[in-house]
Design a protein around this motif. Structure first.
Motif, PDB file in Angstrom:
ATOM      1  N   TRP A  37      24.984 -27.647   6.326  1.00  0.00           N
ATOM      2  CA  TRP A  37      25.706 -28.551   5.437  1.00  0.00           C
ATOM      3  C   TRP A  37      25.028 -29.903   5.326  1.00  0.00           C
ATOM      4  O   TRP A  37      24.142 -30.086   4.517  1.00  0.00           O
ATOM      5  CB  TRP A  37      27.191 -28.631   5.833  1.00  0.00           C
ATOM      6  N   VAL A  38      25.472 -30.905   6.079  1.00  0.00           N
ATOM      7  CA  VAL A  38      25.074 -32.294   5.865  1.00  0.00           C
ATOM      8  C   VAL A  38      23.552 -32.440   5.764  1.00  0.00           C
ATOM      9  O   VAL A  38      22.785 -31.701   6.395  1.00  0.00           O
ATOM     10  CB  VAL A  38      25.645 -33.198   6.976  1.00  0.00           C
ATOM     11  N   ALA A  39      23.105 -33.411   4.953  1.00  0.00           N
ATOM     12  CA  ALA A  39      21.691 -33.490   4.577  1.00  0.00           C
ATOM     13  C   ALA A  39      20.840 -34.204   5.619  1.00  0.00           C
ATOM     14  O   ALA A  39      20.300 -35.281   5.383  1.00  0.00           O
ATOM     15  CB  ALA A  39      21.537 -34.152   3.211  1.00  0.00           C
ATOM     16  N   ASP A  40      20.721 -33.595   6.794  1.00  0.00           N
ATOM     17  CA  ASP A  40      19.601 -33.916   7.670  1.00  0.00           C
ATOM     18  C   ASP A  40      18.973 -32.602   8.124  1.00  0.00           C
ATOM     19  O   ASP A  40      19.581 -31.541   8.040  1.00  0.00           O
ATOM     20  CB  ASP A  40      19.967 -34.865   8.816  1.00  0.00           C
ATOM     21  N   MET A  41      17.728 -32.672   8.548  1.00  0.00           N
ATOM     22  CA  MET A  41      16.966 -31.462   8.847  1.00  0.00           C
ATOM     23  C   MET A  41      16.906 -31.205  10.349  1.00  0.00           C
ATOM     24  O   MET A  41      17.104 -32.114  11.153  1.00  0.00           O
ATOM     25  CB  MET A  41      15.542 -31.597   8.279  1.00  0.00           C
ATOM     26  N   ASP A  42      16.609 -29.971  10.696  1.00  0.00           N
ATOM     27  CA  ASP A  42      16.517 -29.573  12.103  1.00  0.00           C
ATOM     28  C   ASP A  42      15.085 -29.629  12.623  1.00  0.00           C
ATOM     29  O   ASP A  42      14.721 -28.878  13.525  1.00  0.00           O
ATOM     30  CB  ASP A  42      17.082 -28.154  12.277  1.00  0.00           C
ATOM     31  N   LEU A 208      10.369 -36.391  -1.375  1.00  0.00           N
ATOM     32  CA  LEU A 208      10.444 -34.965  -1.097  1.00  0.00           C
ATOM     33  C   LEU A 208      10.316 -34.108  -2.347  1.00  0.00           C
ATOM     34  O   LEU A 208      10.660 -32.927  -2.335  1.00  0.00           O
ATOM     35  CB  LEU A 208      11.771 -34.643  -0.390  1.00  0.00           C
ATOM     36  N   CYS A 209       9.834 -34.693  -3.443  1.00  0.00           N
ATOM     37  CA  CYS A 209       9.648 -33.939  -4.682  1.00  0.00           C
ATOM     38  C   CYS A 209       8.541 -32.893  -4.522  1.00  0.00           C
ATOM     39  O   CYS A 209       7.523 -33.150  -3.886  1.00  0.00           O
ATOM     40  CB  CYS A 209       9.290 -34.870  -5.828  1.00  0.00           C
ATOM     41  N   TYR A 210       8.753 -31.735  -5.152  1.00  0.00           N
ATOM     42  CA  TYR A 210       7.731 -30.694  -5.151  1.00  0.00           C
ATOM     43  C   TYR A 210       6.743 -30.860  -6.309  1.00  0.00           C
ATOM     44  O   TYR A 210       5.803 -30.083  -6.437  1.00  0.00           O
ATOM     45  CB  TYR A 210       8.394 -29.315  -5.255  1.00  0.00           C
ATOM     46  N   LYS A 211       7.007 -31.826  -7.164  1.00  0.00           N
ATOM     47  CA  LYS A 211       6.089 -32.174  -8.246  1.00  0.00           C
ATOM     48  C   LYS A 211       6.128 -33.686  -8.386  1.00  0.00           C
ATOM     49  O   LYS A 211       6.973 -34.343  -7.760  1.00  0.00           O
ATOM     50  CB  LYS A 211       6.485 -31.470  -9.538  1.00  0.00           C
ATOM     51  N   SER A 234      14.883 -42.226   5.314  1.00  0.00           N
ATOM     52  CA  SER A 234      15.820 -41.401   6.068  1.00  0.00           C
ATOM     53  C   SER A 234      15.679 -39.913   5.807  1.00  0.00           C
ATOM     54  O   SER A 234      15.527 -39.115   6.740  1.00  0.00           O
ATOM     55  CB  SER A 234      17.250 -41.862   5.789  1.00  0.00           C
ATOM     56  N   LYS A 235      15.742 -39.489   4.521  1.00  0.00           N
ATOM     57  CA  LYS A 235      15.592 -38.069   4.208  1.00  0.00           C
ATOM     58  C   LYS A 235      14.140 -37.651   4.347  1.00  0.00           C
ATOM     59  O   LYS A 235      13.841 -36.565   4.852  1.00  0.00           O
ATOM     60  CB  LYS A 235      16.080 -37.781   2.785  1.00  0.00           C
ATOM     61  N   THR A 236      13.232 -38.502   3.892  1.00  0.00           N
ATOM     62  CA  THR A 236      11.808 -38.184   3.894  1.00  0.00           C
ATOM     63  C   THR A 236      11.315 -37.767   5.268  1.00  0.00           C
ATOM     64  O   THR A 236      10.642 -36.741   5.423  1.00  0.00           O
ATOM     65  CB  THR A 236      10.993 -39.403   3.429  1.00  0.00           C
TER      66      THR A 236
END
Length: 415
Positions: A37-42, A208-211, A234-236
């Motif tokens: 769920w929440v938008a952080d990565m493992d 984090l864009c793929y393009k 933070s997300k990056t």
């Protein structure tokens, strides 16, 4: 690859909200559900950044920070990452994107002024509007049920601009995963300029864009539209718990008003840990990010192809950026409703007040927790859940297996 994104890390017992049993239960009713769920990565941060954190820990004194190179470090990153020349005098450092957006809304509008928010939306955008007693003007994205794609509804945008003072935009868009072209952004700014609308653009997923990503600040400057861009590491770099953000201005007078408000609220300074990790990430995280993006795209491809092959009744709307994507579950929605009627105890909203029909279904029948689509804009989005695939591929494979089993159960029981 230099970095091993397949290495699992046990995050339980680390104050992680993503893995918190109470938080998970509030979404799906099952505290043992595995979190997507929440938008952080493992994924652990880059080793260079982790070493900076270890140095702090070993030093064991956490005093006030002073880092006068922060704005230049960020400008260097943007130049190298996005080929955009941002000057340090355009940059303000603050403690978070959401607080920055809220302050800008406060500065630029009065109570009951209209604010446009595209839907589906990251829910705090809506809360900002409501908390500050502004008028929410919903701008639903068009959704094509046949192609499973989102797009901007330009006619509706023109209509709403006649009632609004601000547009809170998100680029790349969360949760649809849309990455906007330069033509889209120029058109967005041209319409805003005609109606004297200020655009506040959240670009927290931009790195984090793929393009290639087009920063809104550039087309806004080109057409003369007033715009502010909010970014963050933070997300990056997966440091979302360290509150640090960057707000970018073309207008120096507005930037000074923003900084003055930060000073009035005594929220100008970021913490020692946040500052250390942010600066280190921008300086040494490029290689890690490059490898991460390859890994994430393979995760997304795995989800898309596996669902097409094994569970065609669920469609993964493959995003063009980041690590979160929508699952369109409209083809099984009636079966889930029948399951809820047959087993109301599993779908009890008092047990999972932050969830919805589909998040409860995935939690109870697949032991997976995702954000329910209703969280992003109400019942109009009840056919969706948002799935976080920023995790080890083995976790994705296990989740897909459980999804298949849950859908097979529905089809065997209610058809």
């Amino acid at each position: 690859m230099q970095y091993n994104f397949d290495r699992s890390v046990d995050r339980r017992g680390t104050l992680s909200v993503k893995w918190n049993r109470e938080a998970i239960k509030s979404l799906c009713g099952n505290p043992d559900a595995e979190p997507f769920w929440v938008a952080d990565m493992d994924f652990p941060v880059a080793t260079e950044v982790a070493q900076k954190a270890r140095n702090l820990s070993e030093h064991a004194i956490f005093g006030y920070p002073y880092a006068n190179n922060q704005r230049q470090v960020f400008c260097t990153w943007v130049k190298e990452r996005h080929q955009v020349d941002i000057q340090p005098n355009q940059v303000a450092i603050s403690q978070g994107v959401l607080s920055s957006i809220a302050i800008l809304v406060e500065l630029l509008t009065n109570e009951q002024d209209g604010i446009i928010v595209p839907l589906p939306a990251y829910q705090p955008f809506v809360r900002i509007v409501n908390n500050l007693k502004r008028k929410l003007l919903s701008w639903p994205l068009r959704y094509d049920q046949d192609t499973h794609t989102f797009s901007l509804d330009w006619n509706r945008y023109e209509e709403l601009c006649e009632q609004a003072k601000i547009l809170i935009f998100c680029s790349p868009q969360n949760p649809s995963g849309l990455v906007f072209s330069e033509d889209d952004l120029v058109r967005l700014c041209e319409i805003a300029k005609r109606h004297n609308i200020v655009i506040i653009c959240d670009e927290i997923h931009a790195d984090l864009c793929y393009k290639p990503h087009v920063m809104l600040l550039e087309p806004a400057k080109k057409v003369g539209c007033e715009a502010v861009v909010c970014m963050a590491p933070s997300k990056t770099f997966n440091i979302a718990g360290e509150h640090y953000s960057v707000t970018l201005f073309n207008n120096q007078e507005l930037k000074q008003r923003f900084i003055t408000r930060l000073e009035q609220l005594f929220i100008t300074e970021t913490s020692l840990v946040a500052t250390t990790l942010a600066v280190s990430s921008y300086q040494s995280g490029a290689k890690w990010l490059s490898e991460l993006l390859v890994y994430l795209q393979k995760n997304a491809e795995l989800m898309e192809k596996t669902l097409q092959r094994e569970v065609p009744s669920i469609v993964f709307i493959k995003p063009q950026a980041s690590f979160i994507g929508l699952l369109d579950c409209s083809a099984i929605l009636d079966l889930v409703e029948r399951d809820a009627q047959a087993h109301p105890e599993l779908y009890d909203s008092s047990v999972s007040p932050q969830g919805g029909l589909l998040s409860r279904f995935f939690g109870q029948r697949a032991s997976l927790v995702c954000n329910d689509g209703t969280w992003f804009g109400g019942n109009e989005y009840r056919q969706f859940v948002r799935f976080n695939y920023g995790t080890q591929r083995s976790n994705i494979e296990r989740a897909l297996k459980r999804i298949k089993e849950a859908v097979d159960f529905l089809q065997a029981t209610y058809r």
